[in-house]
Design an enzyme around this catalytic site. Structure first.
Site, PDB file in Angstrom:
ATOM      1  N   ALA A 254       0.818  -1.223  -0.142  1.00 17.20           N
ATOM      2  CA  ALA A 254      -0.085  -0.043   0.078  1.00 17.20           C
ATOM      3  C   ALA A 254       0.764   1.308   0.113  1.00 17.20           C
ATOM      4  O   ALA A 254       0.324   2.459  -0.082  1.00 17.20           O
ATOM      5  CB  ALA A 254      -0.816   0.189   1.143  1.00 17.20           C
ATOM      6  N   ASP A 255       2.025   1.374   0.102  1.00 10.85           N
ATOM      7  CA  ASP A 255       2.933   2.212   0.320  1.00 10.85           C
ATOM      8  C   ASP A 255       3.163   3.098  -0.940  1.00 10.85           C
ATOM      9  O   ASP A 255       3.480   2.644  -1.865  1.00 10.85           O
ATOM     10  CB  ASP A 255       4.481   1.736   0.489  1.00 10.85           C
ATOM     11  CG  ASP A 255       5.350   3.084   0.860  1.00 10.85           C
ATOM     12  OD1 ASP A 255       5.401   3.333   2.102  1.00 10.85           O
ATOM     13  OD2 ASP A 255       5.954   3.503  -0.043  1.00 10.85           O
ATOM     14  N   ILE A 256       2.855   4.444  -0.867  1.00 14.19           N
ATOM     15  CA  ILE A 256       2.993   5.412  -1.984  1.00 14.19           C
ATOM     16  C   ILE A 256       4.119   5.359  -2.563  1.00 14.19           C
ATOM     17  O   ILE A 256       4.211   5.413  -3.871  1.00 14.19           O
ATOM     18  CB  ILE A 256       2.577   6.660  -1.400  1.00 14.19           C
ATOM     19  CG1 ILE A 256       0.798   6.589  -0.865  1.00 14.19           C
ATOM     20  CG2 ILE A 256       2.521   7.834  -2.539  1.00 14.19           C
ATOM     21  CD1 ILE A 256       0.020   6.319  -1.744  1.00 14.19           C
ATOM     22  N   GLY A 257       5.102   5.280  -1.666  1.00 16.96           N
ATOM     23  CA  GLY A 257       6.631   5.545  -2.292  1.00 16.96           C
ATOM     24  C   GLY A 257       6.936   4.367  -3.166  1.00 16.96           C
ATOM     25  O   GLY A 257       7.379   4.575  -4.248  1.00 16.96           O
ATOM     26  N   LEU A 258       6.585   3.107  -2.842  1.00 15.14           N
ATOM     27  CA  LEU A 258       6.818   1.900  -3.637  1.00 15.14           C
ATOM     28  C   LEU A 258       5.888   2.095  -4.786  1.00 15.14           C
ATOM     29  O   LEU A 258       6.416   1.763  -5.983  1.00 15.14           O
ATOM     30  CB  LEU A 258       6.549   0.779  -2.902  1.00 15.14           C
ATOM     31  CG  LEU A 258       6.692  -0.540  -3.608  1.00 15.14           C
ATOM     32  CD1 LEU A 258       8.024  -0.901  -3.973  1.00 15.14           C
ATOM     33  CD2 LEU A 258       6.142  -1.827  -2.483  1.00 15.14           C
TER      34      LEU A 258
END
Length: 309
Positions: A254-258
DNA sequence: GGCCAGGCTAGCA
DNA sequence: TGCTAGCATGGC
């Protein structure tokens, strides 16, 4: 007062400059640079040390010169404990070559790893420190989180004095547990953040929660156990597993950066959703954490934005 | 001035 | 079970 130094040989490849570059971007509350050495205090079994790390090798033949200072007498067994802690922190024994070999069939990720050859995690110094900082880092920007961390350290613990210089020491669970909510409120903690941090410290200090025994458990079991604690959600535990325990196979889908990094490196038109990330990540196992870390780093290539550490 | 920041809880439908 | 306001502040 006593001082010792020893040489530490991490497994190759190990690019210390590349690893520590991330620490220089922001003013860090625990690390300092002194004459090219990365310096911070460590608390190991109720003893506090000042440790300086300087690279004397290169990525292929890594070597670190380690300087250890303390107010107490340093025994040989103490040095062994310091080295063991540093090897864990610097992920010095992780087999990066296997990681690179695992990605050989993927041209995109092979390029990312080649661009950041020798990059390893630098983990938080211990589990209590990691969880406390992660709770503090929830929702607020990194600058403010760093300010709150520094104020917690100043409010709760005594600095270590070495050669007339004061070095911040991250407080023990007992020291944080002894604070009142009001004390942290005065340091611009929200009421909730003050409660989360202090209540967590109290459960550790009282022995209700034993962080070290968690190491024996699987990732999902740790997540299920810790999210029951007020103030700790899934994101927080994932950070704890990544930057506290150094678990190698975590996929924060869910990580935006990933997701941004996948979009950038694979040239996608839109940011991929969580299911898409999980699908892709299936082939990364058992190195999901490392792929994620390298992809994060690929985002920072130009902007040099620091991540959590 | 408004919106967002590497979330989470409590309260409500 | 699922949704959302509120939290507190700094940076842009």
């Amino acid at each position: 007062m006593s001082a010792h130094r020893f040489e530490m040989i991490p497994s190759a490849p190990f690019d210390f400059e590349r690893m520590t570059k991330r620490l220089q971007g922001v003013s860090h509350e625990m690390f300092r640079y002194e004459d090219g050495a990365l310096v911070r205090t460590l608390r190991i079994a109720d003893k506090v040390y000042l440790v300086g790390m300087r690279s004397t090798g290169n990525a292929e033949e890594p070597s670190l010169d380690i300087q250890v200072n303390a107010e107490h007498e340093i025994k040989p067994s103490d040095l062994e404990e310091v080295e063991a802690r540093l090897r864990t922190m610097l992920t010095a024994d992780v087999d990066l070559k296997s990681f690179y070999a695992h990605l050989e069939g993927d041209p995109v990720l092979s390029k990312v790893t080649a661009d950041h050859y020798g990059l390893r995690f630098i983990l938080e110094a211990d589990l209590f420190e990691c969880m406390t900082k992660t709770i503090i880092g929830q929702q607020v920007n990194l600058t403010f989180a760093s300010t709150l961390n520094r104020r917690l350290v100043e409010a709760a613990s005594k600095p270590l004095e070495i050669n007339g210089t004061l070095y911040p020491v991250f407080p023990s669970a007992q020291e944080v547990a002894a604070l009142t909510y009001e004390q942290l409120r005065e340091q611009q903690f929200s009421q909730r953040k003050a409660e989360y941090v202090i209540d967590f410290a109290r459960s550790v200090a009282e022995g209700t929660l034993d962080l070290e025994t968690l190491r024996l458990k699987e990732d999902e079991d740790i997540i299920n156990q810790l999210v029951k604690i007020r103030g700790i959600g899934r994101w927080t535990v994932e950070c704890f597993l990544l930057f506290g325990m150094g678990r190698p196979n975590l996929l924060p889908a869910a990580d935006i950066g990933l997701r941004n990094a996948i979009r950038k490196n694979y040239g996608l038109d839109v940011q991929p959703g969580e299911p898409f990330v999980r699908e892709m990540g299936a082939s990364w196992s058992p190195w999901c954490s490392y792929v994620t870390f390298y992809l994060w780093e690929s985002l920072n290539q130009k902007t040099n934005v620091s991540t959590i550490i």
